[in-house]
Design a protein around this motif. Structure first.
Motif, short mmCIF file in Angstrom:
data_model
loop_
_atom_site.label_atom_id
_atom_site.label_comp_id
_atom_site.label_asym_id
_atom_site.label_seq_id
_atom_site.Cartn_x
_atom_site.Cartn_y
_atom_site.Cartn_z
N UNK A 118 -7.60 -11.45 26.05
CA UNK A 118 -8.40 -12.05 27.11
C UNK A 118 -8.27 -13.57 27.11
N UNK A 119 -8.26 -14.16 25.92
CA UNK A 119 -8.19 -15.61 25.81
C UNK A 119 -6.90 -16.19 26.37
N UNK A 120 -5.89 -15.37 26.52
CA UNK A 120 -4.60 -15.83 27.04
C UNK A 120 -4.49 -15.69 28.56
N UNK A 121 -5.44 -15.02 29.18
CA UNK A 121 -5.39 -14.80 30.62
C UNK A 121 -5.79 -16.08 31.36
N UNK A 122 -5.15 -16.32 32.49
CA UNK A 122 -5.36 -17.57 33.22
C UNK A 122 -6.80 -17.72 33.69
N UNK A 123 -7.43 -16.64 34.14
CA UNK A 123 -8.80 -16.74 34.61
C UNK A 123 -9.74 -17.10 33.46
N UNK A 124 -9.47 -16.60 32.26
CA UNK A 124 -10.30 -16.92 31.10
C UNK A 124 -10.18 -18.40 30.75
N UNK A 125 -8.95 -18.90 30.75
CA UNK A 125 -8.73 -20.31 30.44
C UNK A 125 -9.39 -21.21 31.49
N UNK A 126 -9.35 -20.80 32.76
CA UNK A 126 -9.97 -21.58 33.82
C UNK A 126 -11.48 -21.67 33.62
#
Length: 140
Positions: A118-126
């Motif tokens: 999850x931490x690598x997904x773009x929405x999570x980082x945003x």
């Protein structure tokens, strides 16, 4: 429980009749799918994934991308902090982003070997960047 016991007994009897020697008691699962069931599941999954591609096809790109949405809120927060605070945006964002995040997770399966954290997904980082939690965790 009685139904499960009957199913296990029936499977054991089928194995005994077929002479299946590589079975180890306790190693089977009641959740195992037959090849026909697995094929049907894959077909339905593919249909869902295909249909999901149509969900945001008529939505402007600024309103279906979590990063772009959060940038608009960031601009609001910087330009009109009192209005932003009065609108209780921190309480609204989870409900607003929920459908978009769920859409991103339609095909995500943490039980697969090559799944994305999850931490690598773009929405999570945003979301992490918007909330400032990344900066807080790096300082600790």
């Amino acid at each position: 429980p009685e139904f499960i016991t009957k199913c296990r007994t029936a499977r054991r009897q089928v194995r005994e009749r077929s002479g299946e020697a590589d079975h180890h008691e306790g190693m089977s699962s009641d959740d195992e799918l037959s090849p026909a069931e697995a094929k049907e599941f894959q077909k339905r999954k593919d249909n869902v994934l295909e249909d999901s591609k149509k969900v945001f096809e008529d939505v402007h790109a600024d309103f279906c991308d979590i990063r772009k949405i959060l940038l608009k809120f960031q601009e609001w927060k910087e330009k009109f902090p009192d209005s932003y605070c009065d609108a209780y945006i921190s309480f609204c964002l989870p409900k607003l982003l929920n459908p978009l995040i769920r859409f991103q997770l339609i095909n995500w399966n943490p039980l697969e070997q090559n799944f994305t954290d999850l931490e690598e997904m773009s929405w999570f980082r945003a979301i992490e960047e918007f909330s400032g939690t990344k900066n807080v965790s790096e300082r600790d």
